[in-house]
Write a protein that holds these residues in place. Structure first.
Motif, PDB file in Angstrom:
ATOM      1  N   LEU A   7       0.929  -1.140   0.269  1.00  0.00           N
ATOM      2  CA  LEU A   7       0.060   0.310   0.025  1.00  0.00           C
ATOM      3  C   LEU A   7       0.841   1.347   0.067  1.00  0.00           C
ATOM      4  O   LEU A   7       2.054   1.269   0.495  1.00  0.00           O
ATOM      5  CB  LEU A   7      -0.902   0.086   1.173  1.00  0.00           C
ATOM      6  CG  LEU A   7      -1.882  -1.051   1.307  1.00  0.00           C
ATOM      7  CD1 LEU A   7      -2.545  -0.914   2.894  1.00  0.00           C
ATOM      8  CD2 LEU A   7      -2.884  -1.124   0.322  1.00  0.00           C
ATOM      9  N   TYR A 270      -6.449  -8.326  -4.272  1.00  0.00           N
ATOM     10  CA  TYR A 270      -6.245  -6.917  -3.359  1.00  0.00           C
ATOM     11  C   TYR A 270      -5.331  -5.860  -4.523  1.00  0.00           C
ATOM     12  O   TYR A 270      -4.245  -6.241  -4.939  1.00  0.00           O
ATOM     13  CB  TYR A 270      -5.326  -7.329  -2.277  1.00  0.00           C
ATOM     14  CG  TYR A 270      -5.425  -5.810  -1.380  1.00  0.00           C
ATOM     15  CD1 TYR A 270      -6.355  -5.896  -0.369  1.00  0.00           C
ATOM     16  CD2 TYR A 270      -4.667  -4.790  -1.718  1.00  0.00           C
ATOM     17  CE1 TYR A 270      -6.436  -4.698   0.410  1.00  0.00           C
ATOM     18  CE2 TYR A 270      -4.585  -3.783  -0.846  1.00  0.00           C
ATOM     19  CZ  TYR A 270      -5.617  -3.580   0.324  1.00  0.00           C
ATOM     20  OH  TYR A 270      -5.605  -2.554   1.070  1.00  0.00           O
ATOM     21  N   ARG A 272      -6.009  -1.850  -3.805  1.00  0.00           N
ATOM     22  CA  ARG A 272      -6.564  -0.547  -3.222  1.00  0.00           C
ATOM     23  C   ARG A 272      -6.278   0.483  -4.355  1.00  0.00           C
ATOM     24  O   ARG A 272      -5.137   0.979  -4.913  1.00  0.00           O
ATOM     25  CB  ARG A 272      -5.910  -0.266  -1.986  1.00  0.00           C
ATOM     26  CG  ARG A 272      -6.618   0.932  -1.236  1.00  0.00           C
ATOM     27  CD  ARG A 272      -6.285   1.119   0.191  1.00  0.00           C
ATOM     28  NE  ARG A 272      -6.814   2.192   0.808  1.00  0.00           N
ATOM     29  CZ  ARG A 272      -6.280   3.429   0.782  1.00  0.00           C
ATOM     30  NH1 ARG A 272      -5.259   3.705   0.478  1.00  0.00           N
ATOM     31  NH2 ARG A 272      -7.306   4.276   1.494  1.00  0.00           N
ATOM     32  N   GLU A 302     -11.154  -1.855  -3.031  1.00  0.00           N
ATOM     33  CA  GLU A 302      -9.947  -2.290  -2.400  1.00  0.00           C
ATOM     34  C   GLU A 302      -9.494  -3.857  -2.712  1.00  0.00           C
ATOM     35  O   GLU A 302      -8.329  -4.098  -2.974  1.00  0.00           O
ATOM     36  CB  GLU A 302     -10.066  -1.852  -1.001  1.00  0.00           C
ATOM     37  CG  GLU A 302      -8.915  -2.439   0.104  1.00  0.00           C
ATOM     38  CD  GLU A 302      -8.749  -1.451   1.198  1.00  0.00           C
ATOM     39  OE1 GLU A 302      -7.888  -1.835   2.055  1.00  0.00           O
ATOM     40  OE2 GLU A 302      -9.508  -0.563   1.566  1.00  0.00           O
ATOM     41  N   SER A 335      -9.934   6.513   4.287  1.00  0.00           N
ATOM     42  CA  SER A 335      -9.835   5.422   5.513  1.00  0.00           C
ATOM     43  C   SER A 335      -9.970   6.530   6.647  1.00  0.00           C
ATOM     44  O   SER A 335      -9.317   6.332   7.745  1.00  0.00           O
ATOM     45  CB  SER A 335      -8.482   4.731   5.570  1.00  0.00           C
ATOM     46  OG  SER A 335      -8.578   3.880   6.430  1.00  0.00           O
TER      47      SER A 335
END
Length: 357
Positions: A7, A270, A272, A302, A335
């Motif tokens: 990330l 995955y 994001r 995500e 977030s």
């Protein structure tokens, strides 16, 4: 501790199932995992029973999986986990209806009241596993014996076992507790038949050589071999019939198969801020279909759950049990902070088109 996905980036990480020692799947290890009971991150404010009920049948949902996904450089998301739940009632899995699945986000800063400032060594078991397990039974929070979700009800006879509601209390009573209640031996069975089989979810980067843009993939769609794992969930005769028709839906499905073919056992993708790999050209959400977060920020993609996971859940054959083509999870792009609480995010269930079942 299981490594989190890379990330922030739009690159793709793949999730695979592996067996693991039980201590590796406990909350203090910050696991990514499938099945068993949730390894709750924050010990305050887990979702209540109403929040964990299926929106169709109103029965308690089962924990499906969790992905540990911290955000680098963002202190409030130093620890961050997404929890996915699904209904186990097969009648609720009507075509493209997402009300039978839910997802929650929880995050903590590095300095918090539950875990040490320095994360545990990845390959070093705790000196006292039972003490680490105590994160599941902190004062003020009782968890259901059947599903591991918050349970405010207790057995009226022994008062030692908690439940999220009457449904799971009855389930446990019929299963084993009728024999064990108030006995000296206590509970012999430590896991519930309601739970999915438990495995560690190991995250690895997708090989760059396998990533091609959509135009290149469309040009090479003809002659693609069927993915062995996916063939378990699809009727072979339908695949042969589908190959005879060049439709937009077929192109999307062929692209899906080609992309996953190098790693046919992937159960999670995955990415994001990236894009889902759809199984059909039908029922793809528009921007208007994906609601903004309660903080006002836009939700972005995500991760997604792949149909191959169904092969590992010990459920009945496709069409007679829970089913999906893919489950796409969208979360708050910022977030946002909810002070250790669990907040609901957005999930979209896309099924295979009728031609691909």
């Amino acid at each position: 501790m299981s490594g989190g996905p890379s990330l922030p980036s739009a690159e793709v990480d793949l999730g695979f199932l592996e067996e693991a020692e039980p201590w590796r799947l406990l909350s203090p290890q910050f696991p990514s995992k499938v099945g068993g009971k949730p390894a709750w991150l924050s010990q305050t404010g887990p979702p209540s029973l109403p929040g964990l009920e299926c929106e169709i049948c109103r029965l308690p949902m089962a924990f499906l999986l969790q992905v540990y996904a911290p955000i680098s450089g963002q202190d409030r998301s130093f620890h961050r986990t997404l929890f996915l739940f699904c209904c186990k009632t097969r009648e609720c899995y009507t075509c493209n209806d997402s009300r039978c699945v839910k997802v929650f986000r929880c995050q903590l800063p590095r300095r918090n009241e539950f875990y040490p400032y320095d994360p545990p060594a990845e390959d070093e078991p705790p000196s006292d596993p039972e003490r680490d397990q105590s994160v599941l039974s902190v004062p003020g929070i009782k968890l259901c014996w059947v599903c591991g979700c918050p349970g405010s009800k207790a057995c009226s006879r022994c008062h030692t076992v908690s439940y999220c509601g009457k449904h799971h209390q009855t389930l446990h009573w019929k299963h084993t507790h009728k024999r064990e209640c108030c006995s000296q031996e206590g509970s012999v069975v430590t896991t519930s038949t309601f739970l999915f089989p438990e495995s560690e979810l190991v995250i690895e980067p997708e090989e760059e050589k396998d990533t091609k843009d959509a135009e290149e993939e469309e040009e090479e769609e003809k002659g693609i071999e069927d993915c062995p794992s996916l063939a378990d969930t699809l009727a072979e005769t339908d695949l042969e019939e589908m190959a005879l028709h060049e439709t937009e839906d077929n192109k999307v499905f062929q692209r899906f198969k080609k992309r996953i073919a190098p790693e046919p056992h992937q159960v999670v993708r995955y990415s994001r801020g990236g894009s889902p790999l759809w199984v059909s050209s039908q029922h793809i959400p528009s921007d208007q279909d994906i609601p903004a977060c309660t903080c006002g920020a836009k939700r972005t993609f995500e991760f997604q759950v792949m149909p191959q996971l169904l092969n590992s859940l010990c459920v009945d054959s496709t069409g007679a049990s829970i089913d999906w083509g893919t489950l796409a999870v969208y979360t708050c792009s910022a977030s946002c902070n909810h002070e250790d609480q669990y907040c609901s995010e957005f999930i979209w269930k896309q099924d295979f088109s009728s031609d691909h079942r």
